[in-house]
Motif scaffolding. Structure first.
Motif, PDB file in Angstrom:
ATOM      1  N   GLY A  35     -42.284  13.332 -56.626  1.00 38.82           N
ATOM      2  CA  GLY A  35     -42.482  12.220 -55.700  1.00 38.82           C
ATOM      3  C   GLY A  35     -43.756  11.490 -56.074  1.00 38.82           C
ATOM      4  N   ILE A  36     -43.754  10.202 -55.836  1.00 37.35           N
ATOM      5  CA  ILE A  36     -44.942   9.399 -56.163  1.00 37.35           C
ATOM      6  C   ILE A  36     -45.191   8.408 -55.049  1.00 37.35           C
ATOM      7  CG2 ILE A  36     -44.937   9.501 -58.686  1.00 37.35           C
ATOM      8  CD1 ILE A  36     -43.217   6.968 -58.688  1.00 37.35           C
ATOM      9  N   LEU A  37     -46.404   8.034 -54.896  1.00 38.57           N
ATOM     10  CA  LEU A  37     -46.730   6.911 -54.045  1.00 38.57           C
ATOM     11  C   LEU A  37     -48.157   6.452 -54.249  1.00 38.57           C
ATOM     12  CD1 LEU A  37     -44.850   5.371 -52.389  1.00 38.57           C
ATOM     13  CD2 LEU A  37     -46.039   6.125 -50.403  1.00 38.57           C
ATOM     14  N   ARG A  38     -48.312   5.180 -54.347  1.00 34.82           N
ATOM     15  CA  ARG A  38     -49.620   4.570 -54.540  1.00 34.82           C
ATOM     16  C   ARG A  38     -50.332   5.185 -55.758  1.00 34.82           C
ATOM     17  NH1 ARG A  38     -51.748   1.300 -50.727  1.00 34.82           N
ATOM     18  NH2 ARG A  38     -53.826   2.098 -51.071  1.00 34.82           N
ATOM     19  N   PHE A  39     -51.309   6.026 -55.554  1.00 35.80           N
ATOM     20  CA  PHE A  39     -52.049   6.590 -56.673  1.00 35.80           C
ATOM     21  C   PHE A  39     -51.815   8.098 -56.785  1.00 35.80           C
ATOM     22  CE2 PHE A  39     -54.305   2.908 -55.032  1.00 35.80           C
ATOM     23  CZ  PHE A  39     -54.431   2.141 -56.179  1.00 35.80           C
ATOM     24  N   MET A  40     -50.776   8.581 -56.107  1.00 34.93           N
ATOM     25  CA  MET A  40     -50.583  10.023 -56.031  1.00 34.93           C
ATOM     26  C   MET A  40     -49.180  10.423 -56.439  1.00 34.93           C
ATOM     27  SD  MET A  40     -52.437  10.655 -52.378  1.00 34.93           S
ATOM     28  CE  MET A  40     -52.685  12.399 -52.592  1.00 34.93           C
ATOM     29  N   ALA A  45     -45.823   0.085 -49.483  1.00 35.80           N
ATOM     30  CA  ALA A  45     -46.694   1.193 -49.886  1.00 35.80           C
ATOM     31  C   ALA A  45     -47.301   1.000 -51.274  1.00 35.80           C
ATOM     32  CB  ALA A  45     -45.915   2.503 -49.841  1.00 35.80           C
ATOM     33  N   GLY A  46     -46.515   0.548 -52.223  1.00 41.88           N
ATOM     34  CA  GLY A  46     -47.028   0.298 -53.557  1.00 41.88           C
ATOM     35  C   GLY A  46     -47.133   1.542 -54.421  1.00 41.88           C
ATOM     36  N   ILE A  47     -47.237   1.335 -55.710  1.00 44.08           N
ATOM     37  CA  ILE A  47     -47.365   2.439 -56.658  1.00 44.08           C
ATOM     38  C   ILE A  47     -48.028   1.909 -57.935  1.00 44.08           C
ATOM     39  CG2 ILE A  47     -44.937   2.019 -57.302  1.00 44.08           C
ATOM     40  CD1 ILE A  47     -46.741   5.364 -57.781  1.00 44.08           C
ATOM     41  N   LEU A  48     -49.035   2.611 -58.383  1.00 45.78           N
ATOM     42  CA  LEU A  48     -49.627   2.258 -59.683  1.00 45.78           C
ATOM     43  C   LEU A  48     -48.620   2.679 -60.754  1.00 45.78           C
ATOM     44  CD1 LEU A  48     -52.388   1.170 -60.830  1.00 45.78           C
ATOM     45  CD2 LEU A  48     -52.877   3.558 -61.371  1.00 45.78           C
ATOM     46  N   VAL A  95     -46.820   9.441 -65.406  1.00 48.40           N
ATOM     47  CA  VAL A  95     -47.428  10.782 -65.427  1.00 48.40           C
ATOM     48  C   VAL A  95     -46.472  11.801 -64.816  1.00 48.40           C
ATOM     49  CG1 VAL A  95     -49.296  12.221 -64.509  1.00 48.40           C
ATOM     50  CG2 VAL A  95     -49.788   9.913 -65.342  1.00 48.40           C
ATOM     51  N   LEU A  96     -45.992  11.502 -63.624  1.00 45.51           N
ATOM     52  CA  LEU A  96     -45.160  12.477 -62.914  1.00 45.51           C
ATOM     53  C   LEU A  96     -43.795  12.635 -63.566  1.00 45.51           C
ATOM     54  CD1 LEU A  96     -46.072  14.175 -60.494  1.00 45.51           C
ATOM     55  CD2 LEU A  96     -47.499  12.188 -60.855  1.00 45.51           C
ATOM     56  N   GLY A  97     -43.205  11.523 -63.983  1.00 47.16           N
ATOM     57  CA  GLY A  97     -41.898  11.610 -64.636  1.00 47.16           C
ATOM     58  C   GLY A  97     -41.980  12.379 -65.947  1.00 47.16           C
ATOM     59  N   THR A  98     -43.057  12.185 -66.661  1.00 46.82           N
ATOM     60  CA  THR A  98     -43.225  12.916 -67.919  1.00 46.82           C
ATOM     61  C   THR A  98     -43.414  14.410 -67.651  1.00 46.82           C
ATOM     62  OG1 THR A  98     -44.195  10.944 -68.905  1.00 46.82           O
ATOM     63  CG2 THR A  98     -44.561  13.007 -70.059  1.00 46.82           C
ATOM     64  N   LEU A  99     -44.113  14.734 -66.571  1.00 43.55           N
ATOM     65  CA  LEU A  99     -44.244  16.149 -66.202  1.00 43.55           C
ATOM     66  C   LEU A  99     -42.882  16.736 -65.832  1.00 43.55           C
ATOM     67  CD1 LEU A  99     -47.521  16.191 -64.058  1.00 43.55           C
ATOM     68  CD2 LEU A  99     -47.168  17.216 -66.307  1.00 43.55           C
ATOM     69  N   PHE A 117     -51.017  15.287 -57.820  1.00 42.00           N
ATOM     70  CA  PHE A 117     -51.811  14.492 -58.761  1.00 42.00           C
ATOM     71  C   PHE A 117     -52.473  13.355 -58.009  1.00 42.00           C
ATOM     72  CE2 PHE A 117     -51.736  10.755 -61.761  1.00 42.00           C
ATOM     73  CZ  PHE A 117     -52.800  11.167 -62.538  1.00 42.00           C
ATOM     74  N   ASP A 118     -53.741  13.185 -58.243  1.00 41.00           N
ATOM     75  CA  ASP A 118     -54.494  12.117 -57.606  1.00 41.00           C
ATOM     76  C   ASP A 118     -55.105  11.268 -58.717  1.00 41.00           C
ATOM     77  OD1 ASP A 118     -56.430  10.525 -56.461  1.00 41.00           O
ATOM     78  OD2 ASP A 118     -57.179  12.066 -55.095  1.00 41.00           O
ATOM     79  N   ALA A 119     -54.519  10.105 -58.938  1.00 38.09           N
ATOM     80  CA  ALA A 119     -54.967   9.269 -60.053  1.00 38.09           C
ATOM     81  C   ALA A 119     -56.338   8.659 -59.796  1.00 38.09           C
ATOM     82  CB  ALA A 119     -53.950   8.165 -60.316  1.00 38.09           C
ATOM     83  N   GLU A 120     -56.655   8.408 -58.537  1.00 36.59           N
ATOM     84  CA  GLU A 120     -57.938   7.775 -58.237  1.00 36.59           C
ATOM     85  C   GLU A 120     -59.102   8.646 -58.695  1.00 36.59           C
ATOM     86  OE1 GLU A 120     -58.110   4.960 -54.559  1.00 36.59           O
ATOM     87  OE2 GLU A 120     -56.986   6.741 -54.013  1.00 36.59           O
ATOM     88  N   GLU A 121     -58.946   9.938 -58.498  1.00 39.97           N
ATOM     89  CA  GLU A 121     -60.008  10.848 -58.926  1.00 39.97           C
ATOM     90  C   GLU A 121     -59.629  11.566 -60.212  1.00 39.97           C
ATOM     91  OE1 GLU A 121     -61.864  13.155 -56.053  1.00 39.97           O
ATOM     92  OE2 GLU A 121     -61.902  11.551 -54.581  1.00 39.97           O
TER      93      GLU A 121
END
Lengths: 100, 269
Positions: free
Chosen positions: B153-158, B191-194, B200-204, B227-231
């Motif tokens: 699952g993904i959302l925004r920067f996570m 909500a948005g997504i980077l 990153v997540l799909g490759t994992l 996963f937290d992309a911001e940090e």
């Protein structure tokens, strides 16, 4: 305590004192040690972190909470607290990132 | 010894040279079948890498068409694909990358009436959906059918990922028993997504599939990785089976598939 009266949460490092009493408790939040001096309940901790309690599940010491009245859940010295965000793909509210 | 042509041996040589994979591992990949639900942000990298890796048969189920707003992250599709069914665009790209792969396309929405029949045709399921109702449906069906599911699952920067061996390891409901309260969530578009977070997540997820098929390493069973992309941080949570889980716990209350409402609009109180 911050100047505006809000609790202060500090990331622990080697120079930070580990007090664990007198209103300051040591927690491990999202795998990171920190000091917390807010009200010792989960609702306050969530509010401080800017988490929307509707969109996060919480585990304390590896146990998934089966209750959502987080203000009635105490947080204690040494607790390991993990926030499990709902990420369904669009249906989510991002926490207001004030602090870690 | 292995049912690989000269061309395939050359194509997959960087896999085969890995002692942990070798010709035997590549043969397993060729014999494997994977169903990818969704050909969007997560599905794109999943499908690209599984195709390139030589998974023998890949199913893609998706009922949507390519929209201009998808292209910032859904790297399977191009500008000229706008308006085209995503399964069609996906299939074209996949065949260009690797003509050895059999691509099964299903231009339909996954639902409780078609999911069991689809699961029967594949070894592993990858969740790349954009909504909770289908996410829970896939989880429950995989538990009931004892299928391997790579959840993401993904959302925004996570983002999050966990692998699930249905009926054996912790499932999605062991961690998230029920969806968030209905009628209180923001719209999908808000909500948005980077874009690269989806990568990153799909490759994992694709990595997990390749590991599970070849038997390399330890799958992400009973663990949930956030996963937290911001940090730029990963945080792993122990996600062992939950005795209270309504679908795989000690006293399951969900014994038949349920479908939640697909509405994702905020409803004013």
């Amino acid at each position: 305590m911050n100047a505006d009266g809000s609790p202060e949460m500090l990331e622990l490092n080697e120079s930070a004192p580990s007090r664990g009493s007198g209103g300051v408790i040591e927690l491990v939040v999202q795998g990171r040690p920190c000091l917390y001096d807010g009200d010792p309940d989960l609702g306050s901790l969530l509010e401080y972190r800017g988490e929307n309690s509707l969109y996060v599940n919480v585990r304390i010491n590896d146990e998934v909470l089966d209750q959502r009245d987080f203000e009635n859940v105490p947080v204690r010295e040494g607790d390991r607290i993990d926030f499990l965000y709902f990420m369904g793909g669009g249906l989510f509210v991002q926490p207001d990132r004030r602090r870690n | 010894m292995f049912n690989l042509t000269e061309e395939e041996i050359e194509r997959y040589s960087r896999h085969i040279i890995l002692p942990e994979v070798g010709g035997a591992g590549q043969q397993k990949l060729k014999e494997a079948s994977v169903l990818v639900v969704g050909a969007g942000g997560l599905g794109s990298p999943v499908l690209l890498y599984l195709t390139a890796a030589g998974i023998g048969r890949i199913g893609v189920i998706e009922d949507d068409v390519v929209d201009l707003t998808n292209l910032q992250r859904q790297v399977l599709h191009t500008t000229s694909d706008v308006g085209k069914p995503k399964v069609e665009s996906a299939s074209e790209t996949m065949k260009q990358i690797n003509p050895h792969v059999q691509v099964d396309v299903y231009h339909e929405r996954l639902n409780k009436d078609n999911i069991f029949a689809l699961l029967d045709r594949y070894d592993i399921v990858v969740d790349g959906v954009d909504n909770f109702p289908t996410r829970y449906l896939i989880n429950d069906a995989c538990v009931m059918k004892k299928k391997i599911l790579v959840e993401g699952g993904i959302l925004r920067f996570m983002g999050l990922i966990m692998s699930i061996k249905g009926g054996e390891t912790a499932c999605y409901r062991c961690v998230y028993e029920e969806p968030p309260p209905p009628g209180t969530v923001p719209s999908c578009a808000e909500a948005g997504i980077l874009g690269a977070v989806a990568g990153v997540l799909g490759t994992l997820q694709a990595t997990e599939v390749l590991k599970i098929v070849t038997g390399v390493g330890e799958p992400l069973y009973n663990r949930l990785l956030q996963f937290d992309a911001e940090e730029l941080r990963f945080h792993e949570v122990n996600a062992r089976r939950n005795p209270r889980c309504p679908v795989c716990g000690e006293k399951p209350t969900i014994t038949e598939l349920v479908e939640y409402d697909h509405s994702c609009e905020i409803q004013a109180p």
